[in-house]
Scaffold this motif. Structure first.
Motif: not given
Lengths: 267, 145
Positions: A142-146, A148, A233-236, A245
Motif C-alpha cells: 500500500r502507499a506509505p505514510t509520511p 514511514e 488505489t492510486q498505488t495499485q 503514484q
C-alpha cells in the motif's frame, strides 16, 4: 528509414562508420565486461554516437531545461543503449539507440522537470522521497505514510512534508500531452477497459460523458476507469500503468478537471 | 434544523466544531488554496499517500460542484475537522437556485469513490438558502492485497 533518421545518420558517422560500428560491437560483446579493452571499446562507441545523442537532446531544447542537462540525459540513454545493444539481433545500432535515447529524454521530462525554480536540496529530497515511496509501496503493499517515509530515509518528518509539497510544483500538464505519443507501448488498455464499459455507460447516460472520455488520451482514460470503476488505489494503478503514484495523482487531478470543464455548467 | 434533501448516512453531526476553515470567493480559480490546505492536513495527520491524494481530489470535486451551485458573488466556506481516525470536511455555499447537486452524475461517483462518506444537502432554515457537501475520509488501515 525516415528522413530525420537519415539526417541523424549523416550527422553521426556515415555508412562506412556504421559497418565499423558493427564490428566494434561484435568485438565488445565477445569481451569480458571487466577487461580493460571492454572499457576502451565502450568509450569509443559512446563517443562515436555522441553527436546523435546530442542532436536528439536538441529536439527538447525549448522546454525549459538547459542544453547541458538535456545532453547529459541523452548521453545516459546512449550509454544504456551501448550496454544493451545486441548485434546478433540483426538490427543496426542506431535503430536501437534512437528510441532508447528518446525514451530517456521523455522519462526525464516526465519525472524530473519543474514548473518553477525549486532549490536543489528540495529536488533531491523529492527524488529521495519518490524512491522511498516506490520501495515502501512494494514492501507494504500500500502507499506509505509520511512518517514511514521519514523513518525509511532517516529524516525528520518536517523534511518529508517539505519534499512532498514540492511535488505540487512539478510540471505535468502540457508536457504530458506533448510526450504522449510514442509512450503508449506497454499499456494494454483493451482487456481492462472493454469489460467495464457497460458500467461506465450506465453512469454517463445522463452526463454526455462518453464523448469526453473518448477524447481522453488512452492512459488517462485507463487510470480513470481503474480508479472509479475498479476502485483501485492510486498505488495499485501506478503499478499497473508503470508510472509513479504521484504521477497518477497528477494525471487524475488533471483529467477530472478536464471532464468538469467539458461538462460545463451541467449540474 | 430543517434539512431538506437530507441523505443517507449523515456522517458529520450538525453541532460539530471544526479545526480549520478556509473561505474563498466561490470561483474555480481559488480552489487551489483549499486543495493545498486539505493535502497539508492529511499529510500532517500521517495519512498514507493514497488517502492524502484521495482527500485532495475529493475536496476539489466537492468544492468545484458547489461553485457551480453558488449564487454569484458569494463565498465558499470549507471547514475541516481532524480526529485520529478521519478528516471530516464540510463545504458550503449560498445556493443560486435551491437545488442540491445531482447524484446520478459522474462527479458524484467520483466523490463517493474517493471519500468514505459523502452527503449533499440544501438547508432552508436561514437566509440565504445554502447548499452543502459533507464528506469524510478515514485513515487507511488495511488495504486489500
Amino acid at each position: 528509414m525516415t528522413g530525420s533518421e537519415e539526417r541523424l545518420r549523416d550527422g553521426a558517422t556515415g555508412q562506412e562508420g556504421d559497418d565499423q560500428s558493427a564490428e566494434l560491437f561484435a568485438e565488445l560483446r565477445a569481451l569480458e565486461p571487466d577487461s580493460a579493452r571492454y572499457g576502451e571499446l565502450r568509450d569509443e562507441l559512446v563517443t562515436r554516437f555522441l553527436p546523435v545523442a546530442h542532436r536528439l537532446a536538441r529536439r527538447f531544447r525549448n522546454r525549459g531545461e538547459s542544453m547541458e542537462d538535456l545532453e547529459q540525459v541523452a548521453t545516459l540513454g546512449l550509454i544504456n543503449a551501448v550496454d544493451r545493444f545486441d548485434p546478433e539481433r540483426g538490427t543496426d545500432f542506431l535503430s536501437f539507440a534512437v528510441p532508447t535515447v528518446l525514451g530517456e529524454l521523455r522519462r526525464h521530462f516526465r519525472d524530473a522537470t519543474w514548473s518553477m525554480r525549486v532549490p536543489r536540496r528540495l529536488k533531491e529530497l523529492h527524488l529521495a522521497i519518490s524512491g522511498a515511496v516506490g520501495e515502501l509501496s512494494q514492501r507494504l503493499g500500500r502507499a506509505p505514510t509520511p512518517s514511514e517515509i521519514a523513518a525509511h530515509l532517516d529524516l525528520p518528518r518536517e523534511d518529508v512534508f517539505a519534499g512532498l509539497e514540492v511535488s505540487l510544483a512539478q510540471r505535468s500538464a502540457s508536457l504530458d500531452e506533448a510526450l504522449q505519443q510514442g509512450e503508449q507501448e506497454g499499456l494494454s488498455l483493451g482487456d481492462t477497459i472493454g469489460s467495464d464499459d457497460p458500467h461506465l455507460a450506465a453512469v454517463d447516460e445522463r452526463e454526455s460523458l462518453h464523448p469526453l472520455l473518448e477524447c481522453l488520451p488512452e492512459r488517462e482514460r485507463k487510470i480513470l476507469v481503474l480508479r472509479f470503476v475498479h476502485n483501485l488505489t492510486q498505488t495499485q494503478i501506478a503499478e499497473q500503468v508503470g508510472v509513479s503514484q504521484m504521477h497518477v495523482s497528477r494525471l487524475l487531478s488533471k483529467t477530472l478537471e478536464r471532464l468538469r470543464q467539458g461538462l460545463g455548467r451541467e449540474r | 434544523m430543517s434539512e431538506a434533501e437530507s441523505t443517507i448516512n449523515e456522517p458529520i453531526s450538525d453541532d460539530v466544531s471544526f479545526d480549520v476553515e478556509v473561505r474563498v470567493a466561490a470561483t474555480p480559480q481559488h480552489l487551489s488554496a483549499i486543495r493545498a490546505v486539505a493535502a497539508d492536513l492529511a499529510m500532517r495527520a500521517d495519512f498514507d499517500l493514497d488517502a492524502i491524494a484521495d482527500l485532495k481530489l475529493a475536496v476539489d470535486e466537492a468544492c468545484s460542484t458547489l461553485v457551480m451551485h453558488a449564487a454569484s458573488g458569494t463565498e465558499l466556506s470549507c471547514a475541516f475537522r481532524c480526529t485520529p481516525d478521519e478528516i471530516a470536511v464540510r463545504a458550503v455555499v449560498p445556493s443560486a437556485d435551491g437545488t442540491p447537486p445531482r447524484r446520478d452524475t459522474f462527479s458524484w461517483r467520483v466523490l463517493s469513490t474517493l471519500a468514505d462518506f459523502v452527503t449533499a444537502s440544501v438547508s432552508r432554515d436561514g437566509t440565504p438558502t445554502r447548499v452543502r457537501i459533507d464528506l469524510v475520509k478515514k485513515r487507511t488501515t488495511v488495504v486489500n492485497a
